[in-house]
Design a protein around this motif. Structure first.
Motif, PDB file in Angstrom:
ATOM      1  N   LEU A 246      -5.736 -21.254  12.925  1.00  0.00           N
ATOM      2  CA  LEU A 246      -6.540 -20.122  13.348  1.00  0.00           C
ATOM      3  C   LEU A 246      -6.919 -19.270  12.149  1.00  0.00           C
ATOM      4  O   LEU A 246      -6.055 -18.861  11.366  1.00  0.00           O
ATOM      5  N   ASP A 247      -8.186 -18.980  12.035  1.00  0.00           N
ATOM      6  CA  ASP A 247      -8.683 -18.199  10.907  1.00  0.00           C
ATOM      7  C   ASP A 247      -8.175 -16.762  10.989  1.00  0.00           C
ATOM      8  O   ASP A 247      -8.063 -16.176  12.068  1.00  0.00           O
ATOM      9  N   ASP A 249      -9.846 -14.277  10.199  1.00  0.00           N
ATOM     10  CA  ASP A 249     -10.946 -13.429  10.644  1.00  0.00           C
ATOM     11  C   ASP A 249     -10.891 -13.163  12.144  1.00  0.00           C
ATOM     12  O   ASP A 249     -11.303 -12.100  12.610  1.00  0.00           O
ATOM     13  N   TYR A 250     -10.415 -14.138  12.933  1.00  0.00           N
ATOM     14  CA  TYR A 250     -10.284 -13.907  14.374  1.00  0.00           C
ATOM     15  C   TYR A 250      -9.407 -12.685  14.650  1.00  0.00           C
ATOM     16  O   TYR A 250      -9.754 -11.825  15.463  1.00  0.00           O
ATOM     17  N   TYR A 251      -8.280 -12.617  13.966  1.00  0.00           N
ATOM     18  CA  TYR A 251      -7.329 -11.537  14.212  1.00  0.00           C
ATOM     19  C   TYR A 251      -7.824 -10.207  13.653  1.00  0.00           C
ATOM     20  O   TYR A 251      -7.610  -9.150  14.267  1.00  0.00           O
ATOM     21  N   GLN A 253     -10.975  -9.295  13.409  1.00  0.00           N
ATOM     22  CA  GLN A 253     -11.990  -8.840  14.355  1.00  0.00           C
ATOM     23  C   GLN A 253     -11.353  -8.333  15.649  1.00  0.00           C
ATOM     24  O   GLN A 253     -11.779  -7.314  16.212  1.00  0.00           O
ATOM     25  N   LEU A 254     -10.336  -9.032  16.112  1.00  0.00           N
ATOM     26  CA  LEU A 254      -9.693  -8.650  17.369  1.00  0.00           C
ATOM     27  C   LEU A 254      -9.045  -7.274  17.256  1.00  0.00           C
ATOM     28  O   LEU A 254      -9.162  -6.446  18.170  1.00  0.00           O
ATOM     29  N   ILE A 269     -13.553 -12.915  22.171  1.00  0.00           N
ATOM     30  CA  ILE A 269     -12.938 -13.522  20.986  1.00  0.00           C
ATOM     31  C   ILE A 269     -11.867 -14.520  21.403  1.00  0.00           C
ATOM     32  O   ILE A 269     -11.775 -15.627  20.851  1.00  0.00           O
ATOM     33  N   LYS A 272     -13.482 -17.655  22.639  1.00  0.00           N
ATOM     34  CA  LYS A 272     -13.976 -18.468  21.527  1.00  0.00           C
ATOM     35  C   LYS A 272     -12.843 -19.264  20.892  1.00  0.00           C
ATOM     36  O   LYS A 272     -13.014 -20.430  20.518  1.00  0.00           O
ATOM     37  N   VAL A 273     -11.677 -18.640  20.794  1.00  0.00           N
ATOM     38  CA  VAL A 273     -10.509 -19.333  20.231  1.00  0.00           C
ATOM     39  C   VAL A 273     -10.131 -20.526  21.105  1.00  0.00           C
ATOM     40  O   VAL A 273      -9.847 -21.628  20.607  1.00  0.00           O
ATOM     41  N   ASN A 276     -12.475 -23.459  20.764  1.00  0.00           N
ATOM     42  CA  ASN A 276     -12.299 -24.201  19.514  1.00  0.00           C
ATOM     43  C   ASN A 276     -11.075 -25.115  19.547  1.00  0.00           C
ATOM     44  O   ASN A 276     -10.742 -25.738  18.535  1.00  0.00           O
TER      45      ASN A 276
END
Length: 604
Positions: A246-247, A249-251, A253-254, A269, A272-273, A276
């Motif tokens: 998991l990138d 950036d996901y966290y 942004q969250l 978000i 989207k995770v 993927n």
């Protein structure tokens, strides 16, 4: 085309100085060789891929080297070093205890130990995965390990030290290998990439090192895989794509969406995770780790605890300064609770989404808890309403109440919010006890809701507003004065009965019954009235102000107060069955039992 050699073999350390992340081990071994204080048996312990077998081979080669360097390293050019590197040394023997674990294998080893070395000073036996030996094999090996020939040295390696007999452990020098640090591993991978002419990004190498979990061999295997995947161009994106990570950036942004209370984007978000291909449990675990890193980044002294690259570390530092500690601690508590409940839940996605919604309402709950002016007004009419009706009409609005209720699980977190809650009431709904989960309940009874018991004496969130409003209202409605005349019992009873008679002409029959069913007691300036149940107690509290206002003026004493005392009433039940009737008669005349026995009578 030449045969490809994996990096774990091609760049395997051949000297003590080239061993990565085990300086405390290599330094001790070099000093022991230099001072000629070699033990007869060594035990190397630690997780996989940290250099146990590698250090055992370096130690074996070094102590048999004919031209040892000043830095206590093997020269690599003498006959002993060359024969070891070619794999045909007669003085160094390796045994895999996983496949040679019987007592016969150990007996064969003991027979070989009796033969002196043909070349070199020592005869070294490296036994890998020694914990796999059987009980009989350990017992057979015990005597030789305790008193070997002067030229024999045993080097044992294992990943599970607890499975080895204490008698074996007591005869060895034990060296515990640590997990290799992420920074050391990333630097080693960067050095290999430079030698191989591979372009790389430091962020990508840090991700490989973190994924390896302290094992350099695992890191090198992933390194080779990603080199092939990215065609010798290791980037951050290629690493997370290949290793299914998991990138960050996901966290990032969250957490921005959570701070902005944007629940819709937070759920998108997460969706989207999932799309993927990532697991919800893996996502919530990573979110908890991300929030932990943000808390660590709050203080410069703890910033070194982050095992990430400098670029990612700067991102953590920036976001941590923008978020409050109360929000982060509460969100971390919610994430931890979600992770606990995730595996046992039938609707796992809902568990994560519910946690995200709670996190998005944390800021609103903190704001409400810091504002001490949300106390609804309580009039006499509101007291008579049902609890649900009072909550709807009270300030703040029902929307704010819903926000506070959604975020209430944070109150159990060890935050500043939980401390302020004891002094500052929050607007909550009637079902808050069920939504808080682990929040303790009190034994205070609320009208119409039943009694809730607990061993912890904390404020009752269900009644905190009603009780406070009731107390303030009583103080404001009671007549005040400076007269405190002495009150006699007869005068008091006369005024008491006079007021009770006046209630006959009104609809307050229940209050009249309470005042006349038992004689009140005057204890100083406090009037004690017996009531039979909670309904009568509530009715007495409603009429308390009117009674006191009448008595204070009539008796000219403004210190008089009224208190209800609930007593246990014993009701005599009328006899119904033959047995009950006989028992009632027997209680009045015990001689009946003698008569019944004399005539051998029974009950019909």
């Amino acid at each position: 085309m030449d045969n490809f050699i994996v990096s774990a073999r091609k760049y395997r350390p051949i000297t003590f100085d080239s061993v990565v992340g085990q300086g405390h081990i290599t330094g001790t071994l070099k000093n022991a060789i230099h001072n000629n204080q070699l033990a007869q048996a060594f035990l190397f312990c630690g997780p996989r891929g940290v250099g146990k077998t590698t250090c055992a081979r370096i130690l074996a080669k070094t102590i048999n080297c004919e031209r040892m360097t000043e830095r206590v390293e093997a020269c690599g050019t003498c006959d002993s070093c060359k024969s070891f590197q070619n794999g045909n040394s007669f003085s160094i023997h390796e045994l895999d205890a996983a496949s040679n674990n019987s007592v016969d294998d150990i007996r064969s080893l003991i027979e070989q130990v009796r033969i002196p070395p043909q070349s070199g000073k020592y005869k070294i036996y490296i036994i890998d995965e020694v914990h796999m030996l059987s009980q009989a094999a350990f017992n057979a090996f015990l005597k030789t390990l305790e008193e070997p020939p002067s030229y024999a040295i045993f080097i044992l390696a294992t990943t599970e030290k607890h499975k080895i007999l204490p008698t074996i452990l007591s005869r060895c020098q034990i060296f515990d290998f640590n997990r290799i640090k992420v920074e050391d591993m990333a630097q080693h991978l960067a050095a290999i990439a430079q030698k191989e002419g591979i372009s790389y990004e430091n962020d990508g190498l840090h991700i490989i090192a973190q994924k390896a979990d302290g094992g350099l061999r695992d890191a090198l295997s992933m390194f080779d895989q990603i080199v092939s995947f990215s065609n010798k161009n290791i980037s951050y994106q290629s690493v997370i794509d290949n290793l299914n990570i998991l990138d960050y950036d996901y966290y990032f942004q969250l957490l921005d969406r959570i701070a902005a209370e944007d629940a819709a984007q937070a759920l998108l978000i997460f969706d989207k995770v999932l799309n993927n291909g990532f697991d919800g449990g893996h996502f919530i675990s990573g979110l908890a780790s991300h929030i932990r890193n943000l808390l660590v980044s709050k203080e410069p002294a703890t910033l070194k605890l982050l095992e990430v690259s400098d670029n990612i570390k700067r991102k953590y530092l920036e976001q941590s300064q923008a978020l409050g500690s109360g929000l982060l601690l509460s969100a971390l508590n919610i994430a931890n609770q979600c992770e606990i409940n995730y595996k046992i839940s039938k609707n796992q996605r809902l568990q994560v989404e519910l946690a995200l919604l709670k996190m998005c309402h944390v800021s609103a709950a903190i704001l409400l808890s810091q504002q001490g002016n949300f106390v609804p007004s309580a009039s006499t009419e509101q007291k008579k309403k049902r609890p649900e009706e009072s909550l709807v009409s009270a300030e703040p609005s029902s929307a704010n109440v819903a926000v506070a209720k959604a975020a209430m699980p944070i109150i159990s977190a060890p935050t500043v919010v939980s401390e302020k809650l004891r002094a500052t009431p929050l607007p909550v709904g009637p079902n808050i006890a069920n939504e808080v989960g682990e929040a303790p309940q009190t034994n205070t009874a609320k009208r119409g809701w039943g009694k809730v018991s607990s061993s912890i004496d904390v404020p009752n969130l269900n009644t905190i507003f009603e009780e406070k409003a009731r107390e303030e209202s009583e103080e404001n409605d009671l007549v005040q004065g400076n007269a405190y005349n002495e009150v006699t019992l007869n005068t008091f009873l006369s005024k008491w009965n006079s007021y009770a008679e006046g209630l006959k002409k009104t609809t307050r029959v229940t209050l009249y019954t309470i005042m006349t069913s038992s004689t009140p007691r005057l204890n100083g300036t406090t009037i004690e009235v017996d009531v039979e149940n909670a309904v009568q107690m509530d009715e007495l509290k409603v009429g308390k102000i009117d009674i006191l206002n009448y008595l204070r003026v009539e008796l000219n004493n403004f210190a008089i107060d009224l208190q209800g005392v609930q007593v246990e009433m014993t009701k005599v039940r009328k006899p119904y069955t033959s047995q009950e009737k006989y028992q009632a008669m027997l209680s009045k005349n015990p001689a009946l039992e003698t008569l019944r026995k004399a005539f051998n009578l029974g009950l019909s």
